[in-house]
Write a protein that holds these residues in place. Structure first.
Motif, PDB file in Angstrom:
ATOM      1  N   LEU A  49     -63.538  16.538 115.885  1.00  0.00           N
ATOM      2  CA  LEU A  49     -62.819  16.792 117.116  1.00  0.00           C
ATOM      3  C   LEU A  49     -62.699  15.120 117.704  1.00  0.00           C
ATOM      4  O   LEU A  49     -63.336  14.316 117.451  1.00  0.00           O
ATOM      5  CB  LEU A  49     -63.590  17.316 118.070  1.00  0.00           C
ATOM      6  N   PRO A  50     -61.220  14.990 118.241  1.00  0.00           N
ATOM      7  CA  PRO A  50     -61.079  13.618 118.781  1.00  0.00           C
ATOM      8  C   PRO A  50     -62.076  13.064 119.950  1.00  0.00           C
ATOM      9  O   PRO A  50     -62.351  14.001 120.875  1.00  0.00           O
ATOM     10  CB  PRO A  50     -59.641  13.735 119.379  1.00  0.00           C
ATOM     11  N   ARG A  51     -62.453  11.746 119.625  1.00  0.00           N
ATOM     12  CA  ARG A  51     -63.479  11.340 120.545  1.00  0.00           C
ATOM     13  C   ARG A  51     -63.160   9.799 120.749  1.00  0.00           C
ATOM     14  O   ARG A  51     -62.487   9.144 119.934  1.00  0.00           O
ATOM     15  CB  ARG A  51     -64.804  11.465 119.625  1.00  0.00           C
ATOM     16  N   VAL A  52     -63.721   9.236 121.629  1.00  0.00           N
ATOM     17  CA  VAL A  52     -63.981   8.053 121.974  1.00  0.00           C
ATOM     18  C   VAL A  52     -65.375   7.666 121.842  1.00  0.00           C
ATOM     19  O   VAL A  52     -66.245   8.293 122.323  1.00  0.00           O
ATOM     20  CB  VAL A  52     -63.431   7.689 123.669  1.00  0.00           C
ATOM     21  N   PHE A  53     -65.528   6.677 121.200  1.00  0.00           N
ATOM     22  CA  PHE A  53     -66.926   6.010 120.698  1.00  0.00           C
ATOM     23  C   PHE A  53     -67.355   4.732 121.412  1.00  0.00           C
ATOM     24  O   PHE A  53     -66.461   3.957 121.417  1.00  0.00           O
ATOM     25  CB  PHE A  53     -67.234   6.140 119.224  1.00  0.00           C
ATOM     26  N   LEU A  86     -58.555   5.706 121.198  1.00  0.00           N
ATOM     27  CA  LEU A  86     -58.580   4.670 122.403  1.00  0.00           C
ATOM     28  C   LEU A  86     -57.321   5.303 123.143  1.00  0.00           C
ATOM     29  O   LEU A  86     -57.274   5.026 124.587  1.00  0.00           O
ATOM     30  CB  LEU A  86     -58.671   3.369 122.024  1.00  0.00           C
ATOM     31  N   ALA A  87     -56.488   5.656 122.546  1.00  0.00           N
ATOM     32  CA  ALA A  87     -54.926   6.105 123.529  1.00  0.00           C
ATOM     33  C   ALA A  87     -55.094   7.342 123.992  1.00  0.00           C
ATOM     34  O   ALA A  87     -54.137   7.929 124.680  1.00  0.00           O
ATOM     35  CB  ALA A  87     -53.814   6.165 122.203  1.00  0.00           C
ATOM     36  N   LEU A  88     -56.404   8.027 123.792  1.00  0.00           N
ATOM     37  CA  LEU A  88     -56.824   9.260 124.314  1.00  0.00           C
ATOM     38  C   LEU A  88     -55.932  10.529 123.629  1.00  0.00           C
ATOM     39  O   LEU A  88     -55.256  11.462 124.338  1.00  0.00           O
ATOM     40  CB  LEU A  88     -56.681   9.333 125.791  1.00  0.00           C
ATOM     41  N   GLU A  89     -55.286  10.333 122.493  1.00  0.00           N
ATOM     42  CA  GLU A  89     -54.748  11.189 121.874  1.00  0.00           C
ATOM     43  C   GLU A  89     -54.948  11.276 120.377  1.00  0.00           C
ATOM     44  O   GLU A  89     -55.112  10.277 119.613  1.00  0.00           O
ATOM     45  CB  GLU A  89     -53.102  11.328 122.171  1.00  0.00           C
ATOM     46  N   ALA A  90     -54.793  12.439 119.546  1.00  0.00           N
ATOM     47  CA  ALA A  90     -55.196  12.378 118.232  1.00  0.00           C
ATOM     48  C   ALA A  90     -54.214  11.737 117.295  1.00  0.00           C
ATOM     49  O   ALA A  90     -53.053  12.197 117.599  1.00  0.00           O
ATOM     50  CB  ALA A  90     -55.706  13.809 117.996  1.00  0.00           C
ATOM     51  N   ASP A  91     -54.577  11.024 116.305  1.00  0.00           N
ATOM     52  CA  ASP A  91     -53.373  10.319 115.635  1.00  0.00           C
ATOM     53  C   ASP A  91     -53.860  10.894 114.019  1.00  0.00           C
ATOM     54  O   ASP A  91     -54.764  10.002 113.639  1.00  0.00           O
ATOM     55  CB  ASP A  91     -53.251   8.758 115.878  1.00  0.00           C
ATOM     56  N   ASN A  92     -53.254  11.658 113.760  1.00  0.00           N
ATOM     57  CA  ASN A  92     -53.813  12.345 112.288  1.00  0.00           C
ATOM     58  C   ASN A  92     -52.902  11.689 111.212  1.00  0.00           C
ATOM     59  O   ASN A  92     -52.726  11.980 110.003  1.00  0.00           O
ATOM     60  CB  ASN A  92     -53.377  13.718 112.131  1.00  0.00           C
ATOM     61  N   LYS A  93     -52.051  10.731 111.557  1.00  0.00           N
ATOM     62  CA  LYS A  93     -50.763   9.970 110.581  1.00  0.00           C
ATOM     63  C   LYS A  93     -51.683   9.308 109.552  1.00  0.00           C
ATOM     64  O   LYS A  93     -51.547   9.092 108.613  1.00  0.00           O
ATOM     65  CB  LYS A  93     -49.771   9.458 111.145  1.00  0.00           C
ATOM     66  N   PHE A 110     -67.651  10.321 123.340  1.00  0.00           N
ATOM     67  CA  PHE A 110     -67.319  11.522 124.314  1.00  0.00           C
ATOM     68  C   PHE A 110     -65.914  12.247 123.735  1.00  0.00           C
ATOM     69  O   PHE A 110     -65.096  11.643 123.032  1.00  0.00           O
ATOM     70  CB  PHE A 110     -66.647  10.740 125.834  1.00  0.00           C
ATOM     71  N   LEU A 111     -65.770  13.314 123.893  1.00  0.00           N
ATOM     72  CA  LEU A 111     -64.746  14.188 123.447  1.00  0.00           C
ATOM     73  C   LEU A 111     -63.517  13.723 124.544  1.00  0.00           C
ATOM     74  O   LEU A 111     -63.851  13.424 125.737  1.00  0.00           O
ATOM     75  CB  LEU A 111     -64.733  15.670 124.033  1.00  0.00           C
ATOM     76  N   ILE A 112     -62.325  13.558 123.959  1.00  0.00           N
ATOM     77  CA  ILE A 112     -61.390  12.930 124.658  1.00  0.00           C
ATOM     78  C   ILE A 112     -60.874  13.849 125.815  1.00  0.00           C
ATOM     79  O   ILE A 112     -60.867  13.343 126.899  1.00  0.00           O
ATOM     80  CB  ILE A 112     -59.968  12.923 123.520  1.00  0.00           C
ATOM     81  N   SER A 113     -61.096  15.097 125.782  1.00  0.00           N
ATOM     82  CA  SER A 113     -60.933  15.901 127.052  1.00  0.00           C
ATOM     83  C   SER A 113     -61.891  15.721 128.137  1.00  0.00           C
ATOM     84  O   SER A 113     -61.373  15.600 129.467  1.00  0.00           O
ATOM     85  CB  SER A 113     -60.905  17.527 126.818  1.00  0.00           C
ATOM     86  N   ASP A 114     -63.152  15.479 127.850  1.00  0.00           N
ATOM     87  CA  ASP A 114     -64.124  15.138 128.798  1.00  0.00           C
ATOM     88  C   ASP A 114     -64.014  13.761 129.348  1.00  0.00           C
ATOM     89  O   ASP A 114     -64.005  13.618 130.372  1.00  0.00           O
ATOM     90  CB  ASP A 114     -65.482  15.068 128.179  1.00  0.00           C
ATOM     91  N   PHE A 115     -63.708  12.726 128.593  1.00  0.00           N
ATOM     92  CA  PHE A 115     -63.284  11.409 129.018  1.00  0.00           C
ATOM     93  C   PHE A 115     -62.238  11.326 129.766  1.00  0.00           C
ATOM     94  O   PHE A 115     -61.940  10.658 130.725  1.00  0.00           O
ATOM     95  CB  PHE A 115     -63.173  10.487 127.673  1.00  0.00           C
ATOM     96  N   GLU A 116     -60.975  12.085 129.648  1.00  0.00           N
ATOM     97  CA  GLU A 116     -59.784  12.103 130.484  1.00  0.00           C
ATOM     98  C   GLU A 116     -60.067  12.645 131.745  1.00  0.00           C
ATOM     99  O   GLU A 116     -59.831  12.233 132.828  1.00  0.00           O
ATOM    100  CB  GLU A 116     -58.775  12.880 129.691  1.00  0.00           C
TER     101      GLU A 116
END
Length: 228
Positions: A49-53, A86-93, A110-116
């Motif tokens: 799941l997209p996260r900020v670490f 860090l851009a607060l959006e998932a980049d799967n490229k 932190f999950l991106i949704s929680d951090f936002e």
């Protein structure tokens, strides 16, 4: 993880210094925590799941992986640094993963949704985060500029100077760096071959600029590196 320890991990980080004690305690509720040992994979960009670490302790490397499974070091993450989406959006490229470079690595996430949501509720924190990420992007941009405009020897000297400044223990002009990078790691960071990196390090030893082994790097006179 004990909540008191998690609290102090966050309290000590400069990003969260604008938050009150009660806000830090609320933050602990949405904060994940992980420990890792050397060589352990911390996350894959495409599978988690997209996260900020936030790296609290130790060192890790971010590596990109090509279609053949070959790894290339994208960045070295040090204590206190942020990584992940860090851009607060998932980049799967681009497939990338984080690997522990040292023993006893500790990470908050932190999950991106929680951090936002956290940033929306705290405009001052949002501003601090923007500045923090901006400085990180500037550093990466400068690194790419160095790769394009400078030769391998100058890139190595610049890398060692930056490493010494960030993590070295200085006594007079002598700086000791705890070495958690292999010669191949260093070669990838400065975008050259392992053979070239080894040759340059050997030349520096022969010229008494440094002493290199697997545990530490001793730069005998940091001012001599600053001439490059």
């Amino acid at each position: 993880m004990h909540e008191d320890l998690k609290y102090w991990y966050l309290r000590d980080h400069k990003l969260f210094r604008t938050l009150s004690s009660s806000q830090i305690k609320q933050l602990c509720v949405i904060t994940g925590f992980k420990k890792a040992s050397k060589g352990e994979i911390i996350y894959f960009s495409s599978s988690d799941l997209p996260r900020v670490f936030l790296l609290k302790k130790g060192n890790i490397k971010i590596v990109t992986i090509d279609d053949k499974g070959n790894e290339t070091i994208k960045d070295i993450i040090k204590k206190g640094d942020l990584f992940g989406e860090l851009a607060l959006e998932a980049d799967n490229k681009v497939e990338e993963c984080a690997k522990a470079l040292s023993d006893d690595v500790a990470i908050c996430s932190f999950l991106i949704s929680d951090f936002e949501n956290l940033l929306l509720r705290n405009p001052t924190l949002a501003l601090s985060y923007t500045k923090f990420v901006g400085l990180k992007m500037k550093r990466i941009k400068n690194s790419y500029a160095n790769l394009i405009s400078k030769d391998a020897k100058t890139r190595l000297y610049q890398f060692l100077k930056d490493w010494a400044e960030q993590e070295g223990i200085q006594n007079g002009n002598t700086v000791v760096i705890e070495n958690y990078l292999t010669q191949n790691d260093i070669a990838q960071v400065i975008c050259t071959s392992r053979q070239t990196a080894a040759q340059l390090l050997n030349e520096m030893e022969a010229n008494h600029l440094l002493s290199y082994n697997r545990k530490e790097i001793i730069i005998s006179d940091i001012t001599k590196l600053q001439l490059f």
